[in-house]
Design a protein around this motif. Structure first.
Motif, short mmCIF file in Angstrom:
data_model
loop_
_atom_site.label_atom_id
_atom_site.label_comp_id
_atom_site.label_asym_id
_atom_site.label_seq_id
_atom_site.Cartn_x
_atom_site.Cartn_y
_atom_site.Cartn_z
N VAL A 148 5.25 -4.65 13.31
CA VAL A 148 5.92 -4.55 12.01
C VAL A 148 6.18 -3.07 11.73
CG1 VAL A 148 5.74 -4.98 9.54
CG2 VAL A 148 4.77 -6.61 11.15
N LEU A 149 7.43 -2.76 11.39
CA LEU A 149 7.85 -1.40 11.09
C LEU A 149 8.47 -1.37 9.70
CD1 LEU A 149 8.35 1.53 12.18
CD2 LEU A 149 10.62 0.73 12.82
N GLU A 150 7.93 -0.53 8.83
CA GLU A 150 8.51 -0.34 7.51
C GLU A 150 9.25 0.99 7.53
OE1 GLU A 150 7.12 -0.05 2.84
OE2 GLU A 150 5.69 -0.76 4.33
N PHE A 151 10.52 0.98 7.10
CA PHE A 151 11.33 2.19 7.19
C PHE A 151 12.36 2.24 6.07
CE2 PHE A 151 13.57 -1.03 9.60
CZ PHE A 151 14.91 -0.79 9.35
N THR A 152 12.95 3.42 5.90
CA THR A 152 14.07 3.59 4.97
C THR A 152 15.27 4.01 5.80
OG1 THR A 152 13.54 5.92 4.56
CG2 THR A 152 12.58 4.31 3.06
N GLU A 160 13.77 7.13 7.80
CA GLU A 160 12.40 7.64 7.81
C GLU A 160 11.43 6.47 8.03
OE1 GLU A 160 9.28 9.44 4.56
OE2 GLU A 160 11.39 9.91 4.32
N ILE A 161 10.46 6.69 8.90
CA ILE A 161 9.44 5.70 9.17
C ILE A 161 8.38 5.78 8.07
CG2 ILE A 161 7.69 4.89 10.80
CD1 ILE A 161 10.56 4.66 11.83
N VAL A 162 8.13 4.69 7.39
CA VAL A 162 7.11 4.64 6.35
C VAL A 162 5.77 4.21 6.94
CG1 VAL A 162 6.43 3.58 4.16
CG2 VAL A 162 8.84 4.13 4.58
N ASN A 163 5.81 3.17 7.78
CA ASN A 163 4.57 2.67 8.39
C ASN A 163 4.91 1.87 9.64
OD1 ASN A 163 1.75 2.15 8.51
ND2 ASN A 163 2.09 0.13 7.64
N SER A 164 4.08 2.04 10.65
CA SER A 164 4.20 1.26 11.87
C SER A 164 2.89 0.52 12.08
CB SER A 164 4.48 2.19 13.06
OG SER A 164 4.50 1.45 14.26
N ASN A 165 2.97 -0.80 12.26
CA ASN A 165 1.77 -1.61 12.35
C ASN A 165 1.85 -2.57 13.53
OD1 ASN A 165 -0.58 -2.98 11.86
ND2 ASN A 165 0.07 -3.88 9.93
N PRO A 166 1.28 -2.20 14.68
CA PRO A 166 1.27 -3.14 15.81
C PRO A 166 0.17 -4.18 15.62
CG PRO A 166 0.29 -1.04 16.45
CD PRO A 166 0.75 -0.89 15.03
N TRP A 167 0.56 -5.44 15.53
CA TRP A 167 -0.41 -6.52 15.34
C TRP A 167 -1.03 -6.97 16.64
CZ3 TRP A 167 2.08 -10.54 11.51
CH2 TRP A 167 2.24 -9.93 10.26
N GLY A 168 -0.35 -6.75 17.74
CA GLY A 168 -0.88 -7.15 19.03
C GLY A 168 -0.50 -8.57 19.40
N GLU A 228 5.92 -1.26 -3.37
CA GLU A 228 4.66 -0.94 -4.05
C GLU A 228 3.50 -1.77 -3.50
OE1 GLU A 228 2.73 -1.20 -8.52
OE2 GLU A 228 4.91 -1.07 -8.30
N TYR A 229 3.76 -3.06 -3.28
CA TYR A 229 2.74 -3.95 -2.72
C TYR A 229 2.28 -3.45 -1.35
CZ TYR A 229 0.65 -8.07 -0.57
OH TYR A 229 -0.19 -8.92 0.08
N ASN A 230 3.23 -3.13 -0.48
CA ASN A 230 2.89 -2.63 0.86
C ASN A 230 2.09 -1.33 0.78
OD1 ASN A 230 4.08 -4.77 2.12
ND2 ASN A 230 5.95 -3.67 2.68
N HIS A 231 2.45 -0.45 -0.16
CA HIS A 231 1.73 0.82 -0.32
C HIS A 231 0.29 0.58 -0.73
CE1 HIS A 231 1.02 5.03 -1.17
NE2 HIS A 231 0.59 4.68 -2.37
N VAL A 232 0.09 -0.29 -1.71
CA VAL A 232 -1.27 -0.60 -2.18
C VAL A 232 -2.07 -1.28 -1.08
CG1 VAL A 232 -2.58 -2.01 -3.82
CG2 VAL A 232 -0.60 -0.71 -4.61
N LYS A 233 -1.45 -2.19 -0.36
CA LYS A 233 -2.12 -2.92 0.71
C LYS A 233 -2.56 -1.96 1.83
CE LYS A 233 -1.38 -6.78 3.84
NZ LYS A 233 -0.39 -7.73 4.34
N ARG A 234 -1.68 -1.01 2.20
CA ARG A 234 -2.00 -0.03 3.24
C ARG A 234 -3.18 0.84 2.85
NH1 ARG A 234 3.39 0.67 3.82
NH2 ARG A 234 3.43 2.43 2.42
N ASN A 235 -3.29 1.15 1.58
CA ASN A 235 -4.34 2.05 1.10
C ASN A 235 -5.61 1.32 0.69
OD1 ASN A 235 -2.78 4.37 1.52
ND2 ASN A 235 -1.70 4.01 -0.39
N GLY A 236 -5.70 0.03 1.00
CA GLY A 236 -6.92 -0.73 0.73
C GLY A 236 -7.13 -1.05 -0.73
N GLY A 237 -6.08 -1.03 -1.53
CA GLY A 237 -6.20 -1.27 -2.96
C GLY A 237 -6.66 -2.66 -3.32
N PHE A 238 -6.32 -3.66 -2.53
CA PHE A 238 -6.69 -5.03 -2.86
C PHE A 238 -8.14 -5.33 -2.53
CE2 PHE A 238 -2.03 -5.48 -2.17
CZ PHE A 238 -1.72 -5.72 -3.48
N LYS A 239 -8.74 -4.58 -1.65
CA LYS A 239 -10.15 -4.78 -1.32
C LYS A 239 -11.04 -4.36 -2.48
CE LYS A 239 -9.35 -3.91 3.54
NZ LYS A 239 -9.51 -2.96 4.63
N ASN A 240 -10.56 -3.43 -3.28
CA ASN A 240 -11.37 -2.88 -4.36
C ASN A 240 -11.17 -3.61 -5.69
OD1 ASN A 240 -12.19 -0.92 -2.54
ND2 ASN A 240 -10.50 0.43 -3.08
#
Length: 117
Positions: free
Chosen positions: A62-66, A36-44, A99-111
């Motif tokens: 960068v591809l995060e998957f299970t 399963e694909i969790v997140n796909s992040n093309p940095w360019g 957990e870190y990747n999940h929080v980072k994706r959802n903008g948790g560290f900005k807040n």
């Protein structure tokens, strides 16, 4: 199922369509194997720390998957066969990294309030 992160550096001469097609090919490879694909992040396009194949830039993705643990060998073979891939790295993620990747994706560290750090 284990959590993994795949980082790929593609050759910088790829067109946008070829880059997207390569992303889709590897994402489909994961899902066809039952992952399963969790997140796909093309940095360019980014500068490389050192030249690879006489190139000083590369297109990062960068591809995060299970997936099952035996899938990584199949994925590695496909990446090594692909002439568009200059480098790749597959990393197994532990629960803290997931957990870190999940929080980072959802903008948790900005807040975060600086007083709580």
């Amino acid at each position: 199922m284990n959590n993994y992160e795949l980082m790929v550096i593609f050759t910088p001469v790829l067109s946008e369509e070829d880059f997207k097609a390569s992303q889709k090919r590897y994402a489909d490879l994961v899902t066809e194997a039952g992952g399963e694909i969790v997140n796909s992040n093309p940095w360019g396009l980014k500068s490389l720390a050192y030249p690879i194949q006489k190139k000083t830039t590369g297109i990062y993705w960068v591809l995060e998957f299970t997936a099952q643990s035996d899938f990584n060998e199949k994925l590695k073979i496909q990446l090594l066969r692909d002439e568009q891939v200059m480098r790749h790295m597959i990393t197994k993620l532990d629960k803290n990294a997931v957990e870190y990747n999940h929080v980072k994706r959802n903008g948790g560290f900005k807040n975060l309030d600086k007083a709580t750090v």
